[in-house]
Design an enzyme around this catalytic site. Structure first.
Site, short mmCIF file in Angstrom:
data_model
loop_
_atom_site.label_atom_id
_atom_site.label_comp_id
_atom_site.label_asym_id
_atom_site.label_seq_id
_atom_site.Cartn_x
_atom_site.Cartn_y
_atom_site.Cartn_z
N GLY A 8 -37.96 -10.40 -6.91
CA GLY A 8 -36.84 -10.39 -7.87
C GLY A 8 -35.85 -9.29 -7.51
O GLY A 8 -35.27 -8.64 -8.39
N GLY A 11 -32.12 -9.16 -8.98
CA GLY A 11 -31.89 -9.12 -10.43
C GLY A 11 -31.36 -7.76 -10.88
O GLY A 11 -31.09 -6.87 -10.06
N GLN A 12 -31.25 -7.60 -12.20
CA GLN A 12 -30.64 -6.38 -12.74
C GLN A 12 -31.40 -5.13 -12.29
O GLN A 12 -30.81 -4.16 -11.85
CB GLN A 12 -30.58 -6.43 -14.28
CG GLN A 12 -29.78 -5.28 -14.87
CD GLN A 12 -30.03 -5.04 -16.36
OE1 GLN A 12 -30.96 -5.59 -16.94
NE2 GLN A 12 -29.22 -4.21 -16.97
N ILE A 35 -35.41 -15.54 -4.40
CA ILE A 35 -35.59 -17.00 -4.43
C ILE A 35 -34.28 -17.65 -3.99
O ILE A 35 -33.20 -17.06 -4.15
CB ILE A 35 -36.01 -17.51 -5.83
CG1 ILE A 35 -35.07 -16.99 -6.91
CG2 ILE A 35 -37.46 -17.18 -6.14
CD1 ILE A 35 -35.23 -17.66 -8.25
N ASN A 54 -41.13 -16.44 -3.68
CA ASN A 54 -41.25 -17.11 -4.98
C ASN A 54 -42.62 -16.77 -5.56
O ASN A 54 -43.66 -17.09 -4.98
CB ASN A 54 -41.10 -18.61 -4.78
CG ASN A 54 -41.15 -19.36 -6.09
OD1 ASN A 54 -41.65 -18.85 -7.10
ND2 ASN A 54 -40.64 -20.58 -6.09
N TYR A 143 -41.35 -14.92 -24.58
CA TYR A 143 -41.20 -13.73 -23.74
C TYR A 143 -42.26 -12.68 -24.13
O TYR A 143 -42.98 -12.14 -23.28
CB TYR A 143 -39.80 -13.17 -23.92
CG TYR A 143 -39.45 -11.96 -23.09
CD1 TYR A 143 -39.33 -12.05 -21.70
CD2 TYR A 143 -39.20 -10.74 -23.69
CE1 TYR A 143 -38.97 -10.95 -20.95
CE2 TYR A 143 -38.84 -9.63 -22.94
CZ TYR A 143 -38.73 -9.74 -21.57
OH TYR A 143 -38.38 -8.64 -20.83
N LYS A 147 -45.47 -11.12 -22.17
CA LYS A 147 -45.53 -9.67 -21.88
C LYS A 147 -46.85 -9.06 -22.37
O LYS A 147 -47.44 -8.23 -21.67
CB LYS A 147 -44.32 -8.95 -22.50
CG LYS A 147 -43.01 -9.23 -21.77
CD LYS A 147 -43.07 -8.76 -20.33
CE LYS A 147 -41.90 -9.19 -19.50
NZ LYS A 147 -42.06 -8.94 -18.06
C1 AKB Z 1 -34.38 -8.73 -23.15
O1 AKB Z 1 -33.48 -8.45 -23.96
O2 AKB Z 1 -34.97 -9.81 -23.11
C2 AKB Z 1 -34.81 -7.65 -22.17
C3 AKB Z 1 -35.93 -6.83 -22.72
C4 AKB Z 1 -35.67 -5.85 -23.77
O3 AKB Z 1 -37.04 -6.97 -22.29
N1 AKB Z 1 -33.69 -6.82 -21.84
#
Ligand code: AKB
Length: 317
Positions: A8, A11-12, A35, A54, A143, A147
């Site tokens: 990655g 990415g940011q 990727i 990937n 998400y 995590k």
């Molecule tokens: C998001 O906003 O999804 C991310 C994070 C806080 O994990 N920047």
């Protein structure tokens, strides 16, 4: 930490972390994993090797680990919170099936692994203020589910197989090099772009919504320092609370107005992002990170605002 694979890398976080590792750890190789469709360009491409990596293709990753004698993997592949709500199965695939590929490769080939966690690993039943290191984690987003599972699985691989897994819970990250995409905290980056372009900012998060935020140089320092920490001092591993500033939109706007007095902002609240933000803590307690590996951020809101505006003025002129 000598030969490193950043998955990655465009990415940011990855785009800046890859460059920092190449700068700060000379003598080794930092491979920029990408990727198709997100290939490295410019200095990221010219300053070191790049390989298609990937996270869902275990053989591809294992071949890179062999080819470059990789000892450390930064696994940054993820869909952020708002996108993961739109594409929950894809988020699961990347974040969970991808992670197990990385952990298995790390087990076999003796690599250390950093897979970031987030304030998103908490949920509405978590204490909002001074959120403790060890506390309730019942997130209500895909998400967040991935995590928490990432933290648990990473700890499992450490205790069961001795894989050197370590991580931090990142706040919303603010940076000027690469835009984030699909996150709930993205507004805290976009607001600076609007200010420098002289545009009114339409804020998708309601006033008074506090979330932890951090400037990218501090986040990069954390990602490197945790992997270099002496293992004997680590009571925790996956993942440490790290905090820097707890902010809501009006405070960021007020800080910008110190430098751009006529900056304007109004609200068009995005219900999905707001719902996610309301389920996250206001402010994490990062005492364990400070004690166990010396975590300490450098930037506050105004020093970050000054630096962001200066760099964005150069970038956008
Ligand atoms: C998001 O906003 O999804 C991310 C994070 C806080 O994990 N920047």
């Amino acid at each position: 930490m000598k030969n490193i694979l950043v998955i990655g890398s465009t990415g940011q976080i990855g785009s800046e972390l890859t460059m920092k590792l190449r700068r700060d750890l000379p003598g080794g190789t930092t491979v920029a994993g990408y990727i198709p469709g997100a290939e490295p360009k410019g200095v990221l491409l010219s300053s070191g090797p790049a390989e298609e990596a990937n996270v869902c293709n275990a053989k591809q990753i294992a071949d890179i680990v062999d080819k470059y004698d990789i000892d450390t993997i930064y696994n940054l592949a993820a869909l952020l919170s708002a996108t993961a709500e739109r594409l929950p199965l894809k988020a699961w695939d990347i974040q969970m099936n991808g992670l197990i590929n990385i952990l298995e490769i790390a087990r076999e080939k003796r690599c250390a692994v950093f897979t970031p966690s987030s304030i998103g690993s908490f949920g509405p039943s978590t204490p909002r203020e001074d959120t403790p290191q060890d506390t309730i984690q019942r997130p209500t987003t895909m998400y967040g589910v991935t995590k928490v599972a990432t933290e648990l699985l990473s700890d499992y691989y450490f205790h069961r197989f001795g894989v050197d897994t370590r991580s931090v819970r990142f706040p919303g990250l603010i940076s000027y090099t690469t835009l984030p995409g699909g996150g709930t905290t993205d507004y805290a980056v976009e607001i600076y772009y609007a200010a420098v372009k002289g545009e009114e900012f339409i804020c998708p998060i309601a006033p008074g919504t506090y979330m932890d935020m951090m400037y990218m140089p501090d986040a990069l320092k954390a990602a490197v320092d945790i992997m270099r920490a002496k293992p004997r001092y680590l009571k925790h591993r996956n993942a440490f609370n790290i905090a820097s500033m707890s902010l809501e939109p009006e405070e960021i706007a007020a800080s910008i107005r110190k430098y751009i007095p006529d900056f304007k902002m109004r609200y068009e609240v995005d219900p999905i992002r707001q719902h996610i933000a309301d389920s996250w803590p206001d402010r994490m307690d990062d005492t364990c990170a400070r004690k166990e590996w010396g975590w300490s951020p450098s930037f506050d809101l105004d020093s970050m605002t000054r630096d962001m505006l200066e760099h964005l003025r150069t970038k956008l002129q």
